[in-house]
Design an enzyme around this catalytic site. Structure first.
Site, PDB file in Angstrom:
ATOM      1  CB  ALA A  69      -9.429  -1.348  -9.117  1.00  0.00           C
ATOM      2  CD  GLU A 101      -9.984 -16.234  -1.375  1.00  0.00           C
ATOM      3  OE1 GLU A 101     -10.562 -17.123  -0.731  1.00  0.00           O
ATOM      4  OE2 GLU A 101     -10.054 -16.118  -2.618  1.00  0.00           O
ATOM      5  CE1 TYR A 113      -7.045  -4.527   0.011  1.00  0.00           C
ATOM      6  CE2 TYR A 113      -5.819  -6.471  -0.606  1.00  0.00           C
ATOM      7  CZ  TYR A 113      -6.775  -5.529  -0.887  1.00  0.00           C
ATOM      8  OH  TYR A 113      -7.471  -5.586  -2.068  1.00  0.00           O
TER       9      TYR A 113
HETATM   10  C1  LIG Z   1      -3.896  -1.788  -4.759  1.00  0.00           C
HETATM   11  C2  LIG Z   1      -4.413  -0.404  -5.159  1.00  0.00           C
HETATM   12  C3  LIG Z   1      -5.927  -0.362  -4.937  1.00  0.00           C
HETATM   13  C4  LIG Z   1      -3.738   0.650  -4.241  1.00  0.00           C
HETATM   14  O1  LIG Z   1      -4.329   1.915  -4.499  1.00  0.00           O
HETATM   15  P1  LIG Z   1      -3.464   3.261  -4.431  1.00  0.00           P
HETATM   16  O2  LIG Z   1      -4.393   4.409  -4.481  1.00  0.00           O
HETATM   17  O3  LIG Z   1      -2.393   3.211  -5.447  1.00  0.00           O
HETATM   18  O4  LIG Z   1      -2.820   3.124  -2.971  1.00  0.00           O
HETATM   19  P2  LIG Z   1      -2.419   4.330  -2.004  1.00  0.00           P
HETATM   20  O5  LIG Z   1      -1.734   5.394  -2.783  1.00  0.00           O
HETATM   21  O6  LIG Z   1      -3.594   4.710  -1.183  1.00  0.00           O
HETATM   22  O7  LIG Z   1      -1.324   3.635  -1.080  1.00  0.00           O
HETATM   23  C5  LIG Z   1      -1.673   3.121   0.201  1.00  0.00           C
HETATM   24  C6  LIG Z   1      -0.583   2.157   0.641  1.00  0.00           C
HETATM   25  O8  LIG Z   1      -0.561   1.039  -0.227  1.00  0.00           O
HETATM   26  C7  LIG Z   1       0.807   0.627  -0.421  1.00  0.00           C
HETATM   27  N1  LIG Z   1       1.146   0.772  -1.829  1.00  0.00           N
HETATM   28  C8  LIG Z   1       0.436   1.401  -2.796  1.00  0.00           C
HETATM   29  N2  LIG Z   1       1.044   1.261  -3.991  1.00  0.00           N
HETATM   30  C9  LIG Z   1       2.162   0.536  -3.763  1.00  0.00           C
HETATM   31  C10 LIG Z   1       3.195   0.042  -4.594  1.00  0.00           C
HETATM   32  N3  LIG Z   1       3.219   0.280  -5.913  1.00  0.00           N
HETATM   33  N4  LIG Z   1       4.170  -0.702  -4.023  1.00  0.00           N
HETATM   34  C11 LIG Z   1       4.169  -0.974  -2.701  1.00  0.00           C
HETATM   35  N5  LIG Z   1       3.215  -0.521  -1.854  1.00  0.00           N
HETATM   36  C12 LIG Z   1       2.225   0.217  -2.390  1.00  0.00           C
HETATM   37  C13 LIG Z   1       1.657   1.494   0.464  1.00  0.00           C
HETATM   38  O9  LIG Z   1       1.764   0.876   1.742  1.00  0.00           O
HETATM   39  C14 LIG Z   1       0.815   2.739   0.583  1.00  0.00           C
HETATM   40  O10 LIG Z   1       1.048   3.452   1.752  1.00  0.00           O
HETATM   41  P3  LIG Z   1       2.249   4.557   1.803  1.00  0.00           P
HETATM   42  O11 LIG Z   1       2.003   5.492   0.673  1.00  0.00           O
HETATM   43  O12 LIG Z   1       2.099   5.168   3.144  1.00  0.00           O
HETATM   44  O13 LIG Z   1       3.522   3.777   1.621  1.00  0.00           O
HETATM   45  C15 LIG Z   1      -4.028  -0.059  -6.609  1.00  0.00           C
HETATM   46  O14 LIG Z   1      -2.650  -0.273  -6.795  1.00  0.00           O
HETATM   47  C16 LIG Z   1      -4.803  -0.845  -7.655  1.00  0.00           C
HETATM   48  O15 LIG Z   1      -5.902  -0.476  -8.052  1.00  0.00           O
HETATM   49  N6  LIG Z   1      -4.217  -1.958  -8.117  1.00  0.00           N
HETATM   50  C17 LIG Z   1      -4.849  -2.777  -9.154  1.00  0.00           C
HETATM   51  C18 LIG Z   1      -6.097  -3.512  -8.664  1.00  0.00           C
HETATM   52  C19 LIG Z   1      -5.795  -4.372  -7.467  1.00  0.00           C
HETATM   53  O16 LIG Z   1      -4.736  -4.960  -7.352  1.00  0.00           O
HETATM   54  N7  LIG Z   1      -6.761  -4.423  -6.513  1.00  0.00           N
HETATM   55  C20 LIG Z   1      -6.604  -5.190  -5.298  1.00  0.00           C
HETATM   56  C21 LIG Z   1      -6.918  -6.623  -5.463  1.00  0.00           C
HETATM   57  S1  LIG Z   1      -8.598  -6.886  -5.952  1.00  0.00           S
END
Ligand SMILES: CC(C)(COP(=O)(O)OP(=O)(O)OC[C@H]1O[C@@H](n2cnc3c(N)ncnc32)[C@H](O)[C@@H]1OP(=O)(O)O)[C@@H](O)C(=O)NCCC(=O)NCCS
Length: 154
Positions: A69, A101, A113
């Site tokens: 996260a 998952e 991912y």
């Molecule tokens: C999933 C999570 C870890 C992504 O982290 P993040 O720092 O926001 O992601 P990044 O900024 O590095 O983005 C990397 C890629 O993820 C995708 N992405 C990130 N946020 C997105 C959104 N809101 N919608 C669609 N794609 C998204 C994109 O492909 C992005 O690449 P791009 O910027 O070239 O388009 C974050 O949203 C999070 O903590 N979510 C809540 C917890 C969770 O769901 N964890 C995973 C399951 S355990």
């Protein structure tokens, strides 16, 4: 200034705070303490503030991505991608594939991912409980880290 390093016990308060903001069913403090002893736990810092974490479970030459996260305040800035790439690198060359998952509705995570090299291999129907007492599917993904060694030349 971004820094990535192994998670330590002093990080738990920040990690749990992030976890509680982003998950319907957050891990407990004891689950994180157990993870510190058993798994590969990594944090990402922004100017020495912990803003994300990733927990991998290495099993022989494979690993499971258990949890990751980024603090909502810092999402969408590339930190999740940077952290995940670093956590994969920390697994080392002996790790050939990583499984995970993820909820079907969690498109942000699925896109992250995919960007990191994972693809869907299966689905578990009605696997996760949702807030409205329904169920949603789990998407099973794999990242074949050494896939290029199986390429054949003609
Ligand atoms: C999933 C999570 C870890 C992504 O982290 P993040 O720092 O926001 O992601 P990044 O900024 O590095 O983005 C990397 C890629 O993820 C995708 N992405 C990130 N946020 C997105 C959104 N809101 N919608 C669609 N794609 C998204 C994109 O492909 C992005 O690449 P791009 O910027 O070239 O388009 C974050 O949203 C999070 O903590 N979510 C809540 C917890 C969770 O769901 N964890 C995973 C399951 S355990």
């Amino acid at each position: 200034m971004i820094n990535i390093r192994p998670m330590q016990k002093i990080d738990l308060e920040s990690v749990i705070n992030i976890e509680q903001q982003v998950q319907y069913h957050p891990w407990t403090k004891n689950q994180f303490i157990d993870s510190l002893q058993s798994y590969q736990c990594t944090v990402i810092e922004n100017y020495q503030r912990v803003v994300g974490f990733c927990i991998m479970q290495p099993v022989l030459d494979e690993a499971n991505l258990l949890l990751m996260a980024i603090d909502p305040e810092f999402q969408g800035q590339g930190l999740g991608f940077t952290l995940l790439e670093a956590a994969i690198n920390r697994l080392g060359e002996k790790c050939s594939q990583i499984f995970l998952e993820v909820r079907e509705s969690n498109q942000a995570a699925i896109k992250l991912y995919e960007k990191t090299g994972f693809h869907q291999i299966d689905m578990r129907k009605n696997y996760y409980p949702t807030a409205n007492h329904k169920k949603e599917h789990a998407i099973i993904m794999v990242n074949m880290l050494n896939a290029n060694i199986f390429q054949f030349s003609s």
